[in-house]
Design a protein around this motif. Structure first.
Motif, PDB file in Angstrom:
ATOM      1  N   THR A  51       0.855  -1.126  -0.113  1.00  0.00           N
ATOM      2  CA  THR A  51       0.030   0.128  -0.041  1.00  0.00           C
ATOM      3  C   THR A  51       0.896   1.303  -0.123  1.00  0.00           C
ATOM      4  OG1 THR A  51      -0.016  -0.133   2.523  1.00  0.00           O
ATOM      5  CG2 THR A  51      -1.816  -1.000   1.323  1.00  0.00           C
ATOM      6  N   SER A  52       0.395   2.332  -0.515  1.00  0.00           N
ATOM      7  CA  SER A  52       1.103   3.460  -0.633  1.00  0.00           C
ATOM      8  C   SER A  52       1.090   4.167   0.663  1.00  0.00           C
ATOM      9  CB  SER A  52       0.430   4.409  -1.840  1.00  0.00           C
ATOM     10  OG  SER A  52      -0.654   4.748  -1.434  1.00  0.00           O
ATOM     11  N   ARG A  53       2.119   5.069   0.980  1.00  0.00           N
ATOM     12  CA  ARG A  53       1.976   5.686   2.129  1.00  0.00           C
ATOM     13  C   ARG A  53       1.283   6.980   2.225  1.00  0.00           C
ATOM     14  NH1 ARG A  53       7.570   6.603   3.611  1.00  0.00           N
ATOM     15  NH2 ARG A  53       8.032   8.196   2.020  1.00  0.00           N
ATOM     16  N   ALA A  54       0.588   7.292   3.507  1.00  0.00           N
ATOM     17  CA  ALA A  54      -0.376   8.248   3.721  1.00  0.00           C
ATOM     18  C   ALA A  54      -0.953   8.216   5.029  1.00  0.00           C
ATOM     19  CB  ALA A  54      -1.578   7.655   3.020  1.00  0.00           C
ATOM     20  N   PHE A  55      -0.351   9.535   5.874  1.00  0.00           N
ATOM     21  CA  PHE A  55      -0.565   9.664   7.156  1.00  0.00           C
ATOM     22  C   PHE A  55      -1.707  10.333   7.571  1.00  0.00           C
ATOM     23  CE2 PHE A  55       4.361   9.380   8.835  1.00  0.00           C
ATOM     24  CZ  PHE A  55       4.001   8.037   8.568  1.00  0.00           C
ATOM     25  N   ALA A 240      13.705  11.010   9.886  1.00  0.00           N
ATOM     26  CA  ALA A 240      12.603  10.140  10.407  1.00  0.00           C
ATOM     27  C   ALA A 240      11.438  11.083  10.492  1.00  0.00           C
ATOM     28  CB  ALA A 240      12.693  10.053  11.925  1.00  0.00           C
ATOM     29  N   GLU A 241      10.209  10.529   9.665  1.00  0.00           N
ATOM     30  CA  GLU A 241       8.792  10.972   9.833  1.00  0.00           C
ATOM     31  C   GLU A 241       8.139  10.772  10.793  1.00  0.00           C
ATOM     32  OE1 GLU A 241       7.259   9.996   5.857  1.00  0.00           O
ATOM     33  OE2 GLU A 241       9.256  10.346   4.772  1.00  0.00           O
ATOM     34  N   LEU A 242       8.343   9.813  11.649  1.00  0.00           N
ATOM     35  CA  LEU A 242       7.360   9.524  12.735  1.00  0.00           C
ATOM     36  C   LEU A 242       8.219   8.997  13.952  1.00  0.00           C
ATOM     37  CD1 LEU A 242       4.393   8.721  13.634  1.00  0.00           C
ATOM     38  CD2 LEU A 242       4.595   6.453  12.642  1.00  0.00           C
ATOM     39  N   PHE A 243       7.912   9.296  15.002  1.00  0.00           N
ATOM     40  CA  PHE A 243       8.468   8.988  16.139  1.00  0.00           C
ATOM     41  C   PHE A 243       7.646   8.315  17.198  1.00  0.00           C
ATOM     42  CE2 PHE A 243      10.759  12.954  14.598  1.00  0.00           C
ATOM     43  CZ  PHE A 243      12.268  12.295  14.577  1.00  0.00           C
ATOM     44  N   VAL A 244       7.796   7.152  17.861  1.00  0.00           N
ATOM     45  CA  VAL A 244       7.448   6.727  19.169  1.00  0.00           C
ATOM     46  C   VAL A 244       8.280   7.460  20.248  1.00  0.00           C
ATOM     47  CG1 VAL A 244       6.653   4.894  20.373  1.00  0.00           C
ATOM     48  CG2 VAL A 244       6.299   4.976  18.071  1.00  0.00           C
ATOM     49  N   VAL A 245       7.770   8.055  21.031  1.00  0.00           N
ATOM     50  CA  VAL A 245       8.730   8.726  21.845  1.00  0.00           C
ATOM     51  C   VAL A 245       8.049   8.531  23.556  1.00  0.00           C
ATOM     52  CG1 VAL A 245       9.522  11.139  23.006  1.00  0.00           C
ATOM     53  CG2 VAL A 245       8.730  10.777  20.638  1.00  0.00           C
ATOM     54  N   ALA A 246       8.981   8.101  24.303  1.00  0.00           N
ATOM     55  CA  ALA A 246       8.823   7.678  25.609  1.00  0.00           C
ATOM     56  C   ALA A 246       8.456   8.934  26.525  1.00  0.00           C
ATOM     57  CB  ALA A 246       9.596   6.836  26.469  1.00  0.00           C
ATOM     58  N   VAL A 247       7.516   9.111  27.309  1.00  0.00           N
ATOM     59  CA  VAL A 247       7.290  10.476  28.182  1.00  0.00           C
ATOM     60  C   VAL A 247       6.647  10.141  29.495  1.00  0.00           C
ATOM     61  CG1 VAL A 247       6.811  11.747  26.224  1.00  0.00           C
ATOM     62  CG2 VAL A 247       4.963  10.908  27.396  1.00  0.00           C
ATOM     63  N   GLU A 260       4.490  12.919  14.854  1.00  0.00           N
ATOM     64  CA  GLU A 260       5.064  13.327  13.465  1.00  0.00           C
ATOM     65  C   GLU A 260       6.120  14.282  13.396  1.00  0.00           C
ATOM     66  OE1 GLU A 260       1.799  13.458  10.630  1.00  0.00           O
ATOM     67  OE2 GLU A 260       0.559  11.912  11.969  1.00  0.00           O
ATOM     68  N   SER A 261       7.185  14.195  12.614  1.00  0.00           N
ATOM     69  CA  SER A 261       8.329  15.004  12.446  1.00  0.00           C
ATOM     70  C   SER A 261       7.838  16.500  11.940  1.00  0.00           C
ATOM     71  CB  SER A 261       9.333  14.608  11.730  1.00  0.00           C
ATOM     72  OG  SER A 261       8.871  14.396  10.487  1.00  0.00           O
ATOM     73  N   SER A 262       6.518  16.801  11.348  1.00  0.00           N
ATOM     74  CA  SER A 262       6.362  17.894  10.889  1.00  0.00           C
ATOM     75  C   SER A 262       5.617  18.703  12.075  1.00  0.00           C
ATOM     76  CB  SER A 262       5.376  17.680   9.756  1.00  0.00           C
ATOM     77  OG  SER A 262       4.289  16.925  10.166  1.00  0.00           O
ATOM     78  N   THR A 263       5.524  18.322  13.159  1.00  0.00           N
ATOM     79  CA  THR A 263       4.745  18.885  14.281  1.00  0.00           C
ATOM     80  C   THR A 263       5.819  20.149  14.715  1.00  0.00           C
ATOM     81  OG1 THR A 263       3.607  16.914  15.086  1.00  0.00           O
ATOM     82  CG2 THR A 263       3.711  18.611  16.522  1.00  0.00           C
ATOM     83  N   PRO A 264       5.112  21.367  14.891  1.00  0.00           N
ATOM     84  CA  PRO A 264       5.833  22.579  15.535  1.00  0.00           C
ATOM     85  C   PRO A 264       6.465  22.024  16.791  1.00  0.00           C
ATOM     86  CG  PRO A 264       3.809  23.034  14.569  1.00  0.00           C
ATOM     87  CD  PRO A 264       3.708  21.686  14.428  1.00  0.00           C
ATOM     88  N   GLY A 265       7.781  22.671  17.001  1.00  0.00           N
ATOM     89  CA  GLY A 265       8.456  22.376  18.194  1.00  0.00           C
ATOM     90  C   GLY A 265       9.267  21.177  18.363  1.00  0.00           C
ATOM     91  N   VAL A 266       9.344  20.222  16.932  1.00  0.00           N
ATOM     92  CA  VAL A 266      10.319  19.102  16.858  1.00  0.00           C
ATOM     93  C   VAL A 266      11.399  19.577  16.179  1.00  0.00           C
ATOM     94  CG1 VAL A 266      10.513  16.844  15.792  1.00  0.00           C
ATOM     95  CG2 VAL A 266       8.431  17.244  17.014  1.00  0.00           C
ATOM     96  N   ALA A 267      12.493  19.394  16.876  1.00  0.00           N
ATOM     97  CA  ALA A 267      13.941  19.596  16.256  1.00  0.00           C
ATOM     98  C   ALA A 267      14.753  18.573  16.514  1.00  0.00           C
ATOM     99  CB  ALA A 267      14.486  20.950  16.959  1.00  0.00           C
ATOM    100  N   ILE A 268      15.670  18.385  15.518  1.00  0.00           N
ATOM    101  CA  ILE A 268      16.781  17.160  15.435  1.00  0.00           C
ATOM    102  C   ILE A 268      18.315  18.098  15.774  1.00  0.00           C
ATOM    103  CG2 ILE A 268      17.927  15.459  14.363  1.00  0.00           C
ATOM    104  CD1 ILE A 268      15.071  14.769  15.116  1.00  0.00           C
ATOM    105  N   GLU A 269      18.858  17.343  16.615  1.00  0.00           N
ATOM    106  CA  GLU A 269      20.383  18.033  16.961  1.00  0.00           C
ATOM    107  C   GLU A 269      21.333  16.781  16.654  1.00  0.00           C
ATOM    108  OE1 GLU A 269      20.627  19.397  20.753  1.00  0.00           O
ATOM    109  OE2 GLU A 269      19.572  21.197  20.317  1.00  0.00           O
ATOM    110  N   ALA A 270      22.718  16.919  16.220  1.00  0.00           N
ATOM    111  CA  ALA A 270      23.581  15.956  16.209  1.00  0.00           C
ATOM    112  C   ALA A 270      23.665  15.304  17.459  1.00  0.00           C
ATOM    113  CB  ALA A 270      24.815  16.542  15.376  1.00  0.00           C
ATOM    114  N   VAL A 285      14.812  16.949  20.122  1.00  0.00           N
ATOM    115  CA  VAL A 285      14.550  17.998  21.006  1.00  0.00           C
ATOM    116  C   VAL A 285      12.823  18.399  20.853  1.00  0.00           C
ATOM    117  CG1 VAL A 285      14.909  20.434  21.834  1.00  0.00           C
ATOM    118  CG2 VAL A 285      16.637  18.933  20.856  1.00  0.00           C
ATOM    119  N   LEU A 286      12.283  18.440  21.996  1.00  0.00           N
ATOM    120  CA  LEU A 286      10.626  18.622  21.977  1.00  0.00           C
ATOM    121  C   LEU A 286      10.465  20.015  22.906  1.00  0.00           C
ATOM    122  CD1 LEU A 286       9.462  14.987  22.750  1.00  0.00           C
ATOM    123  CD2 LEU A 286       9.436  16.215  20.556  1.00  0.00           C
TER     124      LEU A 286
END
Length: 438
Positions: A51-55, A240-247, A260-270, A285-286
């Motif tokens: 199946t094709s991708r569709a979130f 990554a387009e999708l994260f499962v995050v432990a909180v 989802e990675s497109s959510t405002p406030g999501v950032a990635i660092e080295a 970084v959330l």
């Protein structure tokens, strides 16, 4: 190991996907794959649907689809089933012909090549724990198969193996604990050839990190929850387009959340690391990330989170087995061909005993790891077995890496030989949390 109830066999479904892949020719795996399919065809075929991708968010109730537990045969048998042998055979070919030769380059670039990741997607690695009704290959839990596949991949290169298995970790989490709406929203994307880059983010950059004492928080508001915190060791977070995050959910304890990675406030660092460089580890970084109330994975049950941690640790133990086997095979050949004082150093008793100890330690690790996986897929309590597997993999995995370097002498310290990389990768086994899941 328990036998699948489906007489057609999951192994043939996986091999059919492999045989139809054009990437086999690019990677030189056409003949071994066709050979495996030919042998397996005697038992029949089953083609997995794509199946094709569709979130696109899917609303509605209903019961989520869960994999059935395998039945206890009453026989203690470590011999893989025919399905498992076929799958692992092709994965081993892939690890030997693709991952091993490309390991040094992947480590130097701190990433796994996209064509390698695409090929594992075509293999159907993300489908092993997704129900057939949702586009997967399984009707029963396949923790043992997952352990064997992780072991085979790591025998090629642990860093690339982690990168290849990261999307499968997210698919497995949604399959095992997600709601019906979450399964229908996200799992179809993992059934296609273009698998979305995804990551299971549990670890945090803290001394003596405890996965049950999280500093990443989820606080409720009128629109759902606001997430804040930092996650480390996130595999290929930059893509990554999708994260499962432990909180920590409102101070009530750890819970898994879909982000989802497109959510405002999501950032990635080295997040440069000592080992596993080919896995492309990053920090997530959330900062005031707003998610809906239905972003909580499934019912947010404490038992689900505990099982997630145990299955992740089981996956790391399996990876340690594969890398440990690579060390053993390499040093066994080396000590037989390296001469000193007119004879191979393998003739020295101290050297021979050290190699023998590596083999003994690997057998012990493998026994308890497969026992834990077998109990997990039967729905039995496997907390004791996975604790033993993690302890042995963390302790003996590091010792195997150290002994491998020692047996090569000065050669063990230079990048001309891969043992120094395996040593650094094995150091991660007792430290990492999350990232992979079986």
């Amino acid at each position: 190991m328990a036998t699948r109830r489906d007489p057609m066999g999951m192994g043939l479904a996986v091999l059919n996907r492999i045989a139809s892949s054009s990437a086999l020719d690019r990677l030189g795996l056409r003949k071994p794959a066709e050979r495996a399919v030919y042998e397996g065809a005697k038992g029949g075929f089953r083609v997995a649907g794509a199946t094709s991708r569709a979130f696109r968010s899917v609303a509605g109730g209903g019961s989520p689809q869960r994999l059935a537990r395998t039945a206890d045969s009453g026989v203690f048998d470590l011999e893989p089933t025919e399905d498992q042998a076929m799958i692992v055979g092709v994965v081993k070919e892939f690890a030997a012909e693709v991952l091993r030769p490309g390991a040094a380059e992947a480590e130097a670039s701190n990433d796994t090549p996209k064509e390698v990741l695409a090929q594992t997607g075509e293999f159907g690695l993300t489908l092993l724990n997704i129900p057939e009704s949702l586009g997967g290959l399984s009707e029963d839990r396949s923790a043992v198969t997952g352990a064997l596949v992780a072991e085979a991949l790591a025998e090629g290169d642990m860093g690339q193996a982690v990168a290849c298995l990261a999307p499968a970790a997210v698919a497995t989490a949604i399959s095992l604990w997600g709601s019906a709406a979450q399964q229908q929203t996200y799992l179809p994307a993992f059934g296609g050839d273009d698998v979305p880059p995804s990551a299971l983010a549990i670890a945090e950059p803290r001394v003596l990190f405890d996965p049950f004492e999280l500093h990443t928080t989820a606080v409720g508001n009128a629109d759902g929850y606001v997430l804040n915190g930092v996650k480390s060791g996130v595999v290929r977070g930059h893509e990554a387009e999708l994260f499962v995050v432990a909180v920590d959910l409102q101070g009530r304890g750890p819970t898994l959340v879909l982000v989802e990675s497109s959510t405002p406030g999501v950032a990635i660092e080295a997040d440069p690391s000592m080992g596993l460089r080919a896995a492309g580890l990053t920090r997530l970084v959330l900062q005031d990330v707003q998610v809906r109330a239905d972003a909580i994975l499934g019912e947010g049950a404490a038992d689900d989170y505990r099982e997630c941690i145990r299955l992740s640790r089981l996956a790391w133990a399996s990876l340690a087995l594969g890398t440990g086997r690579a060390v053993l095979d390499y040093v066994s050949d080396y000590v037989k061909t390296r001469s000193a004082f007119g004879e191979p150093i393998a003739h020295r008793q101290a050297v021979a005993f050290m190699v023998a100890n590596i083999a003994i330690e690997l057998e012990g690790m493998r026994l308890v790891t497969l026992k834990a996986a077998s109990r997990a897929e039967q729905g039995l309590d496997f907390s004791r077995e996975v604790a033993l597997a993690r302890r042995l993999a963390g302790e003996y995995g590091m010792k195997i890496g150290t002994d491998g370097v020692q047996l090569l002498g000065g050669h063990g310290f230079v990048k001309e030989h891969p043992v120094e990389r395996w040593y650094r990768d094995l150091r991660a086994v007792g430290l990492m949390e999350g990232a992979v899941l079986i």
